[in-house]
Design a protein around this motif. Sequence first.
Motif, mmCIF file in Angstrom:
data_model
loop_
_atom_site.group_PDB
_atom_site.id
_atom_site.type_symbol
_atom_site.label_atom_id
_atom_site.label_comp_id
_atom_site.label_asym_id
_atom_site.label_seq_id
_atom_site.Cartn_x
_atom_site.Cartn_y
_atom_site.Cartn_z
ATOM 1 N N ARG A 33 0.819 -1.209 0.000
ATOM 2 C CA ARG A 33 0.000 0.000 0.000
ATOM 3 C C ARG A 33 0.862 1.273 0.000
ATOM 4 O O ARG A 33 0.610 2.205 -0.749
ATOM 5 C CB ARG A 33 -0.905 -0.020 1.220
ATOM 6 N N CYS A 91 -6.903 -2.969 -2.111
ATOM 7 C CA CYS A 91 -6.991 -2.279 -0.814
ATOM 8 C C CYS A 91 -8.371 -1.645 -0.593
ATOM 9 O O CYS A 91 -8.683 -1.235 0.527
ATOM 10 C CB CYS A 91 -5.919 -1.204 -0.711
ATOM 11 N N GLU A 93 -9.455 1.217 -1.634
ATOM 12 C CA GLU A 93 -9.337 2.639 -1.348
ATOM 13 C C GLU A 93 -9.962 3.483 -2.448
ATOM 14 O O GLU A 93 -10.056 3.061 -3.597
ATOM 15 C CB GLU A 93 -7.865 3.037 -1.192
#
Length: 99
Positions: A33, A91, A93
């Motif tokens: 990340r 992730c 996001e």
Amino acid sequence: MNNISSLHQPHNTSSDLLKPIRKWLNHINVCDRTKAHTIAKFIPAQCPFERDIVLFGRTVAHIPPLCKLNPFYDEFVSLRFRSLCYLADECGEDISSYI
């Protein structure tokens, strides 16, 4: 026919010199990340050199995007795309701040 192939040889030679760097950039695995955020932050979404020069409210000149002159432009764009895909897909996001 040998004369024709020899004309193209210098272009192939310079391309061959850059091939290891291109290959390395294309094989960077984005699986972290922090690394993905760093890549997405440092590789711009648009060419930062493109500008309009305005004088007294009128555009007097345009500086075209020069990023495509970079021999690794496509590899950098691909790396940024892979980073954004990792952040969004793996992730979960929101990547709208990078676009």
